[in-house]
Motif scaffolding. Structure first.
Motif, short mmCIF file in Angstrom:
data_model
loop_
_atom_site.label_atom_id
_atom_site.label_comp_id
_atom_site.label_asym_id
_atom_site.label_seq_id
_atom_site.Cartn_x
_atom_site.Cartn_y
_atom_site.Cartn_z
N MET B 1 0.30 -8.44 -21.02
CA MET B 1 -0.56 -7.43 -20.38
C MET B 1 -0.47 -7.59 -18.86
O MET B 1 -0.57 -8.71 -18.36
CB MET B 1 -2.01 -7.63 -20.83
N ALA B 2 -0.29 -6.46 -18.20
CA ALA B 2 -0.17 -6.54 -16.73
C ALA B 2 -1.55 -6.76 -16.10
O ALA B 2 -2.48 -6.00 -16.35
CB ALA B 2 0.45 -5.27 -16.21
N ILE B 3 -1.66 -7.81 -15.32
CA ILE B 3 -2.91 -8.07 -14.59
C ILE B 3 -2.87 -7.31 -13.26
O ILE B 3 -3.85 -6.72 -12.83
CB ILE B 3 -3.07 -9.59 -14.32
N LEU B 4 -1.70 -7.34 -12.64
CA LEU B 4 -1.54 -6.65 -11.35
C LEU B 4 -0.50 -5.55 -11.50
O LEU B 4 0.59 -5.78 -12.03
CB LEU B 4 -1.07 -7.65 -10.28
N GLU B 5 -0.85 -4.37 -11.05
CA GLU B 5 0.11 -3.27 -11.03
C GLU B 5 0.13 -2.62 -9.66
O GLU B 5 -0.90 -2.13 -9.19
CB GLU B 5 -0.25 -2.23 -12.10
N VAL B 6 1.29 -2.66 -9.06
CA VAL B 6 1.49 -2.04 -7.74
C VAL B 6 2.39 -0.83 -7.98
O VAL B 6 3.50 -0.98 -8.49
CB VAL B 6 2.15 -3.05 -6.77
N LYS B 7 1.87 0.35 -7.65
CA LYS B 7 2.64 1.56 -7.94
C LYS B 7 2.91 2.37 -6.68
O LYS B 7 1.96 2.86 -6.04
CB LYS B 7 1.87 2.44 -8.93
N ASN B 8 4.16 2.48 -6.34
CA ASN B 8 4.61 3.35 -5.24
C ASN B 8 3.82 3.15 -3.96
O ASN B 8 3.41 4.13 -3.30
CB ASN B 8 4.54 4.83 -5.66
N VAL B 9 3.60 1.92 -3.61
CA VAL B 9 2.77 1.66 -2.43
C VAL B 9 3.59 1.77 -1.14
O VAL B 9 4.64 1.16 -1.00
CB VAL B 9 2.10 0.26 -2.52
N THR B 10 3.05 2.58 -0.25
CA THR B 10 3.63 2.74 1.07
C THR B 10 2.55 2.45 2.10
O THR B 10 1.40 2.86 1.92
CB THR B 10 4.16 4.19 1.27
N LYS B 11 2.90 1.70 3.11
CA LYS B 11 1.94 1.41 4.17
C LYS B 11 2.60 1.71 5.51
O LYS B 11 3.63 1.13 5.87
CB LYS B 11 1.53 -0.07 4.12
N VAL B 12 1.98 2.62 6.24
CA VAL B 12 2.50 2.99 7.55
C VAL B 12 1.47 2.60 8.59
O VAL B 12 0.29 2.94 8.47
CB VAL B 12 2.78 4.52 7.62
N TYR B 13 1.90 1.86 9.57
CA TYR B 13 1.02 1.52 10.70
C TYR B 13 1.31 2.48 11.85
O TYR B 13 2.47 2.64 12.24
CB TYR B 13 1.28 0.09 11.19
N ASN B 14 0.25 3.10 12.32
CA ASN B 14 0.42 3.97 13.48
C ASN B 14 0.28 3.14 14.75
O ASN B 14 -0.68 2.42 14.91
CB ASN B 14 -0.63 5.09 13.46
N LYS B 15 1.25 3.27 15.60
CA LYS B 15 1.23 2.49 16.83
C LYS B 15 0.93 3.40 18.00
O LYS B 15 0.90 4.62 17.87
CB LYS B 15 2.57 1.78 17.03
N ARG B 16 0.72 2.74 19.14
CA ARG B 16 0.43 3.52 20.35
C ARG B 16 1.62 4.39 20.71
O ARG B 16 2.77 4.04 20.43
CB ARG B 16 0.11 2.56 21.51
N GLY B 17 1.32 5.50 21.34
CA GLY B 17 2.39 6.39 21.78
C GLY B 17 2.93 7.24 20.65
O GLY B 17 4.03 7.79 20.75
N GLY B 18 2.16 7.34 19.57
CA GLY B 18 2.55 8.21 18.46
C GLY B 18 3.62 7.63 17.56
O GLY B 18 4.07 8.27 16.62
#
Lengths: 281, 322
Positions: B1-18
């Motif tokens: 049984m899956a305890i942890l499921e990570v699905k299609n995770v994307t993380k974008v950090y917005n920085k200064r100057g766009g």
């Protein structure tokens, strides 16, 4: 769970070294104050004093220390945890960030309240034993700068203490907000102390052309202490020898309460919003 | 049984100057009950960001993470109640003792106390057991500021395990630990996983250590998951290294490279490592070397380590691998 989080935050505050330093400062202040006060009244000055006077005067002297202590304490509630990295282990617990923020602020407010009440109680009991009470003596005050009313000396004394404590809370909330948003305790302490010292309102008192304006009535520092609006704060004489009102031009208690509620709500909302949305990096 | 499921995770950090930085790009994986998974990748690959998304310290831009079926964003409190973690440095309260620290963390954790047992006594016993397990019991009343990095790490591990989590996340858990501590750590992790069914995700640069600890590996690079392979697969696959002990290293290198499609590399004064694609013709190479007058006094097959796999996969393009 909230109770356990709150208790944990209170324990953190109790273990701070600042408490010992503050305890020593207050202890010495009480001792010196009692000696000086005793010297003045035993001199043949003809003054009649009571426990309420003794307490009131002492409290007005130590409230500045208490305010600054409260500001320093509140400014670091989150800022220190971010700086030291301890925030990660705290946020890895099954506690919502809203609960954590509320517990932190409430712990600091309760802590300062306990400190203020403890000191007040000691001073009052000493005054009571030394000078006796005149608490039931009637005093005439002015509400909102235009409505005279009568109350007792006890209510005036402890009412003023309560309102000054509210002003300490107000500055603590601001310090907490700035410290949390900027993740910087020093910046928060400096900015809040500048705000507390009323530096922004000074030009309006000193410069004639500005003195006529009504800007002061909306300033945070002017409205943080509401005791002036109900005639409980000390008044000063103006150049002509008349009483200088503690109420800023154009101001009234309703506006002051409304503005303070607005300022503090904005500060708290910003704090909760940022804490809830911010990544811990 | 899956305890942890990570699905299609994307993380974008917005920085200064766009500008923006994609720290995680469509990452998906799961960790099952009782499984120890090594999370590996070069610095800046996105391991810590991924772990922060799993633990709710950061919020992913898109995708979802569930722990025991609870979404870490929408049901954060329930999800995190099943997680114990050390992330980056073991930053506990330095002016407090180990005992105080653990009591504090216990007070704000969801700890199931058996019915009929007094909570305080149960938690005190639990903390004592944990302190013994991580070897800090005798120093429990010392302030953490007096601890070495290894001791702080042990305390960090203890705080992670305090609520008996179903998912244990360890980011560089062996930092500062001595060899004995590393071995104990490995035993603790394997016991938790294989006897108590805890799912473990370990991020570390200590690949040799991970190879001995983990059942499966996830390799992340530039925010993308580029490989997911079991511990059994390490050492298998294309290519095998042969190590010859010879009397003339330079001559041996020349003979191998002239006669075979293989790379030969001197190791020290009298050994040559031969790497070839496909099956290594050990007997043929040996014969050629002897014919050329090179005296061969030893030969062994070097199985690929996790480090070799790591280097090989991270040097290849992401698309070549998946």
């Amino acid at each position: 769970m909230f109770g356990r989080v709150l208790l944990g935050e209170i324990r953190k505050l109790i273990r701070k070294r600042g408490l010992i330093v503050l305890g020593v400062i207050f202890g010495l202040a009480i001792l010196i104050y009692a000696l000086i006060f005793n010297e003045i009244v035993t001199d043949e000055s003809g003054l009649t004093v009571c426990a309420e006077d003794f307490t009131s005067l002492f409290y007005s002297l130590v409230v500045s220390v208490l305010t600054i202590y409260g500001i320093v304490l509140a400014a670091g509630l989150y800022a220190e945890e971010y700086k030291r990295g301890t925030i990660k282990f705290v946020m890895l617990r099954p506690v919502s960030r809203t609960t954590l923020t509320t517990a932190k602020l409430l712990a600091a407010l309760l802590y300062v309240t306990a400190l203020a009440l403890g000191v007040t109680l000691i001073v009052f009991l000493y005054g009571l034993a030394r000078y006796g009470s005149s608490g039931s003596t009637a005093v005439d005050l002015v509400f909102n700068g235009d409505t005279p009313y009568s109350t007792t000396l006890s209510i005036k004394t402890f009412g003023a203490i309560g309102l000054k404590l509210l002003s300490v809370y107000a500055f603590m909330i601001v310090a907490f907000a700035i410290g949390t948003l900027a993740k910087n305790k020093t910046l928060s302490v400096v900015l809040t102390i500048i705000l507390q010292a009323g530096i922004f309102s000074t030009p309006f008192m000193l410069v004639d052309s500005l003195a006529g304006t009504e800007i002061q009535k909306v300033l945070f520092s002017t409205n943080a202490d509401l005791s002036g609006y109900i005639g409980m704060s000390a008044s000063v004489l103006d150049d002509a020898g008349g009483i200088f009102s503690a109420i800023p031009k154009g101001g009234n208690i309703y506006l002051a309460v409304g503005l303070m509620a607005g300022y503090l709500t904005a500060a708290l909302l910003a704090t909760y919003l940022v804490v809830n949305k911010r990544d811990v990096v | 049984m899956a305890i942890l499921e990570v699905k299609n995770v994307t993380k974008v950090y917005n920085k200064r100057g766009g500008r923006s930085l994609t720290a995680l790009n469509d990452v998906s994986f799961s960790v099952d009950e009782g499984e120890v998974v090594g999370f590996i990748g070069p610095n800046g690959a996105g391991k810590s960001t991924c772990i922060k998304c799993i633990t709710g310290l950061a919020t992913q831009t898109s995708g979802s993470v569930t722990v025991c079926g609870f979404d870490t964003v929408k049901e954060h409190v329930d999800a995190i109640a099943n997680v114990g973690a050390i992330i980056e440095n073991p930053d506990t309260y330095l002016n407090r003792t180990a005992l105080d620290n653990l009591r504090y963390y216990a007070s704000i954790s969801r700890i199931e106390v058996p019915s009929g047992t007094e909570r305080k006594a149960y938690i005190n016993d639990l903390i004592d057991d944990l302190l013994r397990q991580v070897g800090l019991y005798d120093r429990r009343n010392d302030k953490v500021s007096k601890y070495s990095l290894g001791m702080k790490q042990r305390l960090g591990i203890a705080q992670a395990m305090i609520a008996k989590p179903k998912l244990l996340i360890l980011d560089e858990p062996t930092n500062g630990l001595d060899p004995m501590g590393i071995r104990e750590m490995r035993d603790v992790v394997r016991t938790l996983a294989h006897e108590q069914g805890v799912a473990v995700l370990i991020s570390s640069h200590g690949l040799a250590e991970l190879q001995q600890t983990c059942d499966r590996f996830l390799l992340i690079r530039s925010g993308r998951l580029i490989a997911d392979f079991s511990a059994d697969e390490v050492g298998e696959g294309e290519g095998t290294d042969l190590v010859f002990t010879v009397d003339d290293v330079q001559k041996a290198v020349a003979v191998v490279e002239q006669n075979f499609e293989a790379k030969a590399k001197p190791i020290g004064e009298n050994r040559v490592e031969v790497t070839s694609e496909g099956n290594s013709p050990a007997a043929e190479i040996n014969e050629k070397l002897v014919q050329a007058g090179v005296r061969v006094s030893g030969l062994y097959e070097k199985r690929k380590s996790l480090e070799d796999v790591f280097v090989s996969l991270t040097e290849k393009g992401a698309n070549d691998v998946r």
